[in-house]
Motif scaffolding. Structure first.
Motif, PDB file in Angstrom:
ATOM      1  N   TYR A  92      19.029  25.501  10.008  1.00 63.77           N
ATOM      2  CA  TYR A  92      17.674  25.138   9.643  1.00 63.77           C
ATOM      3  C   TYR A  92      16.937  24.300  10.713  1.00 63.77           C
ATOM      4  CZ  TYR A  92      18.428  27.249   5.172  1.00 63.77           C
ATOM      5  OH  TYR A  92      18.589  27.932   4.151  1.00 63.77           O
ATOM      6  N   GLY A  93      17.751  23.462  11.310  1.00 63.36           N
ATOM      7  CA  GLY A  93      17.414  22.714  12.549  1.00 63.36           C
ATOM      8  C   GLY A  93      16.779  23.522  13.580  1.00 63.36           C
ATOM      9  N   VAL A  94      17.125  24.686  13.991  1.00 60.43           N
ATOM     10  CA  VAL A  94      16.951  25.725  15.066  1.00 60.43           C
ATOM     11  C   VAL A  94      15.584  26.208  14.600  1.00 60.43           C
ATOM     12  CG1 VAL A  94      17.073  27.611  16.146  1.00 60.43           C
ATOM     13  CG2 VAL A  94      18.874  25.915  16.076  1.00 60.43           C
ATOM     14  N   GLN A  95      15.441  26.691  13.004  1.00 57.32           N
ATOM     15  CA  GLN A  95      14.306  27.038  12.748  1.00 57.32           C
ATOM     16  C   GLN A  95      13.182  26.179  12.623  1.00 57.32           C
ATOM     17  OE1 GLN A  95      14.859  29.573   9.029  1.00 57.32           O
ATOM     18  NE2 GLN A  95      17.149  29.066   9.207  1.00 57.32           N
ATOM     19  N   TRP A  96      13.316  24.842  12.525  1.00 55.68           N
ATOM     20  CA  TRP A  96      12.366  23.957  12.509  1.00 55.68           C
ATOM     21  C   TRP A  96      11.840  23.704  13.930  1.00 55.68           C
ATOM     22  CZ3 TRP A  96      13.311  19.066  15.320  1.00 55.68           C
ATOM     23  CH2 TRP A  96      11.937  18.157  15.283  1.00 55.68           C
ATOM     24  N   LEU A  97      12.776  23.837  14.890  1.00 59.33           N
ATOM     25  CA  LEU A  97      12.190  23.671  16.376  1.00 59.33           C
ATOM     26  C   LEU A  97      11.447  24.879  16.807  1.00 59.33           C
ATOM     27  CD1 LEU A  97      15.914  22.750  17.966  1.00 59.33           C
ATOM     28  CD2 LEU A  97      13.816  21.168  17.908  1.00 59.33           C
ATOM     29  N   VAL A  98      11.744  26.048  15.937  1.00 55.88           N
ATOM     30  CA  VAL A  98      10.739  27.152  16.517  1.00 55.88           C
ATOM     31  C   VAL A  98       9.209  26.852  15.670  1.00 55.88           C
ATOM     32  CG1 VAL A  98      10.461  29.619  16.093  1.00 55.88           C
ATOM     33  CG2 VAL A  98      12.586  28.607  16.936  1.00 55.88           C
ATOM     34  N   VAL A  99       9.542  26.673  14.273  1.00 57.36           N
ATOM     35  CA  VAL A  99       8.111  26.823  13.683  1.00 57.36           C
ATOM     36  C   VAL A  99       7.292  25.339  13.991  1.00 57.36           C
ATOM     37  CG1 VAL A  99       7.341  26.332  11.358  1.00 57.36           C
ATOM     38  CG2 VAL A  99       9.251  27.973  11.566  1.00 57.36           C
ATOM     39  N   SER A 100       7.839  24.435  14.370  1.00 53.45           N
ATOM     40  CA  SER A 100       7.040  23.176  14.872  1.00 53.45           C
ATOM     41  C   SER A 100       6.602  23.302  16.308  1.00 53.45           C
ATOM     42  CB  SER A 100       8.148  21.842  14.817  1.00 53.45           C
ATOM     43  OG  SER A 100       9.074  22.169  15.627  1.00 53.45           O
ATOM     44  N   GLY A 101       7.007  24.295  16.917  1.00 54.08           N
ATOM     45  CA  GLY A 101       6.601  24.475  18.419  1.00 54.08           C
ATOM     46  C   GLY A 101       7.143  23.661  19.516  1.00 54.08           C
ATOM     47  N   THR A 102       8.298  23.108  18.985  1.00 50.47           N
ATOM     48  CA  THR A 102       9.178  22.300  19.890  1.00 50.47           C
ATOM     49  C   THR A 102       9.772  23.196  21.097  1.00 50.47           C
ATOM     50  OG1 THR A 102       9.575  20.722  18.093  1.00 50.47           O
ATOM     51  CG2 THR A 102      11.006  20.596  20.043  1.00 50.47           C
ATOM     52  N   ILE A 103      10.159  24.548  20.512  1.00 49.00           N
ATOM     53  CA  ILE A 103      10.612  25.551  21.691  1.00 49.00           C
ATOM     54  C   ILE A 103       9.818  26.806  21.262  1.00 49.00           C
ATOM     55  CG2 ILE A 103      12.958  24.510  21.596  1.00 49.00           C
ATOM     56  CD1 ILE A 103      14.053  26.546  19.967  1.00 49.00           C
ATOM     57  N   ILE A 113      20.349  35.387  13.543  1.00 53.22           N
ATOM     58  CA  ILE A 113      21.832  34.351  13.415  1.00 53.22           C
ATOM     59  C   ILE A 113      21.824  33.041  12.786  1.00 53.22           C
ATOM     60  CG2 ILE A 113      23.458  33.401  15.002  1.00 53.22           C
ATOM     61  CD1 ILE A 113      23.425  35.770  16.715  1.00 53.22           C
ATOM     62  N   PHE A 114      20.518  32.295  12.993  1.00 53.37           N
ATOM     63  CA  PHE A 114      20.168  31.026  12.725  1.00 53.37           C
ATOM     64  C   PHE A 114      20.164  31.010  11.312  1.00 53.37           C
ATOM     65  CE2 PHE A 114      20.092  29.885  17.241  1.00 53.37           C
ATOM     66  CZ  PHE A 114      20.861  29.119  17.300  1.00 53.37           C
ATOM     67  N   LEU A 115      19.181  31.936  10.669  1.00 51.37           N
ATOM     68  CA  LEU A 115      19.013  32.323   9.237  1.00 51.37           C
ATOM     69  C   LEU A 115      20.348  32.466   8.669  1.00 51.37           C
ATOM     70  CD1 LEU A 115      15.803  32.578  10.445  1.00 51.37           C
ATOM     71  CD2 LEU A 115      15.741  33.624   8.264  1.00 51.37           C
ATOM     72  N   CYS A 116      21.298  33.346   9.248  1.00 49.50           N
ATOM     73  CA  CYS A 116      22.508  33.482   8.739  1.00 49.50           C
ATOM     74  C   CYS A 116      23.193  32.166   8.269  1.00 49.50           C
ATOM     75  CB  CYS A 116      23.258  34.795   9.571  1.00 49.50           C
ATOM     76  SG  CYS A 116      24.964  35.208   8.880  1.00 49.50           S
ATOM     77  N   MET A 117      23.391  31.503   9.573  1.00 52.51           N
ATOM     78  CA  MET A 117      24.150  30.110   9.552  1.00 52.51           C
ATOM     79  C   MET A 117      23.440  29.333   8.253  1.00 52.51           C
ATOM     80  SD  MET A 117      24.541  28.971  13.070  1.00 52.51           S
ATOM     81  CE  MET A 117      25.240  27.357  12.810  1.00 52.51           C
ATOM     82  N   GLY A 118      21.983  29.240   8.124  1.00 52.18           N
ATOM     83  CA  GLY A 118      21.568  28.449   7.132  1.00 52.18           C
ATOM     84  C   GLY A 118      22.088  29.029   5.695  1.00 52.18           C
TER      85      GLY A 118
END
Length: 552
Positions: A92-103, A113-118
């Motif tokens: 969920y941390g990587v998803q936050w980085l994407v949705v927040s515009g950080t990356i 892959i990251f949704l699968c991890m969550g």
């Protein structure tokens, strides 16, 4: 006199259960996809099929729950919790980085892959909590499962309402909460949750029932509190902050039980009165034989002594229903596949609604769909917590097979889908409530039923094989059925995505899912008939035990 903490003491036992409740109260993050799915869809310019496949990737994470099931027999509870916490923090941390515009948005397959991890992180949390608590309170499996699964249902509303109250339903902040809070709670649970010997006396069992009743009351208060907040309209900043503070106090309030026991023990010790009952917990091994039919049927070997020969020959036989099954012994039984397919019909269709509530609400003209997410969560809680206790009561009083409650939920869910297909005013409210209740019943009933049919020894693995229905159902009903039929009705937008507005967008989806629920109803009735003798034995054993206790 100072208090020395012991995991085997009543205080340690209930501290562990309270920690388990907290873990479940934050482990429903897998059901919150609708709260940020629209942000992902617009940010990544996805079609509905692509978005639904992202939700399938999230649910596919549960397929790898088999790893958690295998680990449950080899690793300690704290290690399993730590793995789940770390995995969720990253996913969920990587998803936050994407949705927040950080990356910048990551490639589609990387996001999968990251949704699968969550999604997989919750399987480690749930396995650690369910397996440990069912073994610790094995004589009250129904109430234990109802409470724990009930808090999973509430967790979606807890996350949604706190984010709505404090952060105006911002999807980026919501993902940050999903990343940090579960990780922190898992670290707390690591300290307290352990497998310990179950109750060994009628007095201890009676005390367990009393405390489960207290936790049930607290949970109902939380659910009603959340429901009132949801239906009372918009709120000011100060009121919302006050609401969040009270909610956190309510979530922490089950701590009253171990604190009460701690104070009671302290007074007793200082009064120099010995509590003989407190020493009973250490006598019985974790997987020892209990005085109920559940444990009487767990013997798996028959000794055959040949005539006129000294040595005994041990002849193994396949376990019958109610005995301990390995996963391979379970999957070759008809009862397992009846339970598996009926479970698929219930949870697969329910997940489709939860994953698509955002688009369903938008199609029917609703701008903010968070109310529907919360309604599904809160009423799912009522379905879980009531069905767990009610099914246990009727087993004890009338030998009613537990799967019969699954059959009732399937019919009610089919009615809910027909209501959604008709798209009358307010039908999405009614549908969200009905689906939430029935989905909750399905989870709360199937979990203890599986332990009664196939035993506790290998329960961690059997449970995780059973919940393969979550990714499978998500793929079949959400990824394929809902995604393809929605895209067939949708129009392309300027950014390359698509959208659909109107009741026709999901009508055929709801009709197909109603038919699936009718099939599930028939399977649950069949399983109830096939397990009637097992629950009759459980009833007879409990009645005989109660009679002997009264006579003694």
């Amino acid at each position: 006199m100072t208090f020395v903490f012991s995991y085997n003491s009543p205080v340690g036992k209930w501290l562990g259960f309270v920690a388990a409740v907290w873990v479940q109260a934050i482990s429903g993050n897998n059901y919150t996809f609708s709260n940020y799915s629209d942000a992902l869809k617009s940010l990544m310019a996805l079609t509905q099929l692509q978005l639904n496949n992202l939700s399938v990737a999230k649910d596919v994470g549960k397929a790898f729950g088999i790893l958690a099931g295998l680990a449950s027999d080899r690793l300690s509870t704290p290690i399993i919790l730590l793995i789940g916490g770390i995995e969720g923090f990253i996913g969920y941390g990587v998803q936050w980085l994407v949705v927040s515009g950080t990356i910048k948005p990551l490639p589609y397959w990387v996001m999968c892959i990251f949704l699968c991890m969550g999604g997989n992180s919750t399987t480690w949390m749930n396995t650690a909590v369910l397996v440990t608590c069912i073994r610790n309170f094995r004589k009250n499996r129904g109430p234990v499962t109802g409470i724990l699964k009930g808090y999973v249902g509430l967790s979606t509303a807890i996350f949604t309402d706190i984010c709505s109250a404090l952060f105006s339903s911002d999807p980026a902040t919501f993902l940050l909460i999903l990343s940090v809070v579960p990780f922190t709670v898992c670290l707390t649970a690591i300290v307290f949750l352990r497998e310990i010997p179950p109750s060994s006396t009628p007095a201890e069992e009676k005390e367990e029932v009393k405390y489960f009743g207290v936790i049930n009351i607290i949970a109902v208060i939380i659910a009603v509190y959340l429901l009132v907040f949801d239906i009372s309209g918009t709120h000011g900043k100060v009121f919302s902050q006050f609401f969040a503070a009270i909610l956190l106090v309510l979530i922490a309030s089950p701590l009253f039980i171990p604190i009460h026991l701690m104070v009671k023990n302290f007074i007793r010790e200082n009064s120099e009165y010995l509590d003989v009952e407190g020493n009973n917990n250490i006598a019985e091994p974790l997987l020892g034989v209990e005085e109920t039919v559940r444990e009487e049927v767990e013997k798996k070997e028959v000794v055959v002594v040949e005539e006129n020969t000294a040595p005994a020959v041990v002849e193994k036989r396949p376990p019958v229903i109610g005995e301990d099954h390995t996963i391979f012994e379970a999957i070759v039984t008809l009862d397992f596949w009846i339970l598996f397919v009926s479970f698929l019909c219930g949870v697969g269709t329910g997940l489709t609604v939860m994953n698509n509530l955002g688009q369903m609400g938008l199609a029917l003209g609703y701008v903010d769909v968070s109310i529907f997410v919360s309604l599904t969560s809160i009423w799912g809680f009522f379905g879980r917590i009531i069905s767990g206790s009610v099914s246990e009561y009727f087993i004890k009083k009338a030998a009613v097979p537990r799967p019969i409650w699954n059959a009732a939920s399937q019919i009610l869910m089919a009615v809910g889908y027909i209501c959604l297909a008709m798209a009358m005013p307010g039908s999405l409210y009614i549908g969200s409530i009905v689906v939430g209740i029935c989905y909750g019943v399905r989870l709360a009933i199937s979990v203890p039923a599986a332990s009664e049919l196939f035993g506790l020894k290998y329960y961690g693995l059997i449970y995780n094989v059973l919940i393969l229905n979550l990714p499978l159902g998500s793929f079949l009903f959400s990824g394929l059925l809902a995604g393809l039929l929605y895209d067939a009705q949708a129009t392309t937008t300027a950014d390359g995505g698509n959208t659909c507005v109107g009741a026709h967008c999901y009508r055929l989806v709801f009709i197909v899912m109603a038919i699936a629920c009718i099939v599930g109803f028939g399977l649950d009735i069949l399983l109830s008939i096939r397990t009637k003798s097992l629950y009759g034995k459980i009833y007879a054993s409990r009645k005989a035990k109660k009679t002997s206790t009264i006579l003694s």
